[in-house]
Motif scaffolding. Sequence first.
Motif, short mmCIF file in Angstrom:
data_model
loop_
_atom_site.label_atom_id
_atom_site.label_comp_id
_atom_site.label_asym_id
_atom_site.label_seq_id
_atom_site.Cartn_x
_atom_site.Cartn_y
_atom_site.Cartn_z
N LYS A 81 0.80 -1.23 0.00
CA LYS A 81 0.00 0.00 0.00
C LYS A 81 0.83 1.28 0.00
CE LYS A 81 -3.86 -2.16 2.49
NZ LYS A 81 -4.68 -2.15 3.74
N GLU A 82 2.00 1.26 0.69
CA GLU A 82 2.65 2.56 0.95
C GLU A 82 4.17 2.48 0.84
OE1 GLU A 82 2.69 5.97 4.49
OE2 GLU A 82 1.13 4.42 4.43
N LYS A 105 0.12 4.60 -1.95
CA LYS A 105 0.16 5.83 -1.16
C LYS A 105 1.63 6.14 -0.95
CE LYS A 105 -1.12 7.87 3.27
NZ LYS A 105 -1.73 7.61 4.61
N SER A 125 6.61 7.33 7.88
CA SER A 125 5.30 6.92 8.37
C SER A 125 5.34 5.49 8.92
CB SER A 125 4.28 7.01 7.23
OG SER A 125 3.09 6.33 7.56
N ASP A 126 4.62 5.27 10.02
CA ASP A 126 4.55 3.92 10.60
C ASP A 126 3.97 2.91 9.62
OD1 ASP A 126 5.59 4.86 12.97
OD2 ASP A 126 3.63 5.08 13.96
N SER A 127 3.08 3.36 8.76
CA SER A 127 2.41 2.44 7.83
C SER A 127 3.20 2.19 6.55
CB SER A 127 1.02 2.98 7.48
OG SER A 127 1.12 4.30 6.96
N SER A 128 4.27 2.93 6.35
CA SER A 128 5.07 2.74 5.14
C SER A 128 5.81 1.41 5.20
CB SER A 128 6.07 3.89 4.98
OG SER A 128 6.83 3.72 3.81
N GLU A 129 5.83 0.70 4.09
CA GLU A 129 6.49 -0.62 4.04
C GLU A 129 7.86 -0.55 3.40
OE1 GLU A 129 3.23 -3.11 2.03
OE2 GLU A 129 2.57 -1.01 2.09
N LYS A 159 11.11 -2.16 8.05
CA LYS A 159 10.78 -1.69 6.70
C LYS A 159 11.85 -2.12 5.70
CE LYS A 159 8.48 2.35 8.73
NZ LYS A 159 7.14 1.76 8.70
#
Length: 354
Positions: A81-82, A105, A125-129, A159
């Motif tokens: 996603k990111e 994103k 961002s915490d959600s970034s992979e 990550k």
Amino acid sequence: MQIFFTPGPAQLYPTFELHVQQAIREQIGSISHRSKQFRGIYQFAVEQLRELLNIPADRAILFTGSATEIWERIIQNCAEKESTHFVNGSFSKRFYEFSVELGKKAQKFEAPFGEGFDISQHAVSDSSELICLTHNETSSGVSMPVTDIHYFKKTYPGKIVAVDVVSSAPYPDLDWSLVDTAFFSVQKAFGLPAGLGVWIVNETCLQKAEQLKQQGQYIGTHHSLPSLWKNYLNYETPATPNVFGMYLLGKVVKDMNTIGVQKIRQETEEKATLLYQFLEQSEKFRPAVENPAHRSQTVIVAEVDNPSEKIASLKEKALVIGSGYGAYKDRQVRIANFPATSLEDIQKLIKELA
């Protein structure tokens, strides 16, 4: 014969012609990519690259049509996603745009053209992979220090860290325990014709790709990471690759190993020092990157009035330098400092620039 100081395609490596002649004698252009001979070519190139760049045995070394293709492969296979992108020029920006176009994103931190980052000021961002970094931005002459690259895996161990070393390898000495994947193309510092991308990737990336595939996410078809990796285990490729380019790369990298990567890095720094000293003392030129800590050692960018006139004047003397990139074409020039150009070549160029 002209001497090319262009940032890609660049000056051909001094032994290129000899290897081409040998490739023709061996009829490399006609062999099958499923043959024992091809597998030997692939394995030889891998072994030489491992020695030159100190690549661990658990990393796959894959071949694609270009580094641009690898941007797409990394985003498709390593981010559901990111992704996060540190943009310090036109090529790192295009990497970011690929992610947007692929429907991710994409978080972007962008430095002004010609400037680097204070990485402590940017939180991923915490959600970034996936964190996408560019060691050497070919368009602007900005380089991200290797210590900064290593910072990201230390700070965000969960990550995937991807590093573009397109116009700098083999110069940067990366700690592979702190980099998940890196990539380059051969028409720059390796002194070969364009048409071959090299993708160094670990099992963390492979596992991510396989997870995404199981979830029904599109990760590519013939050249997905799992497909490339599966074939690599037999020193093969999914589709017919640039066999000629792979053969030549193995031979040139062997020549580099004969010299030694530490000597190549030392010579790169010595030549860059001469160029920057000239730019700082010149009345006509000045370094485009003001902060010495962020200046590239392999693509030196200079501000100059009427760059097209200077480029034309040098070309008459068989010295070819690059123009500024994009909007900077009318105010900058770019000088590649790759292994194929010698100290004497750089000294000759500086004399004519003065």
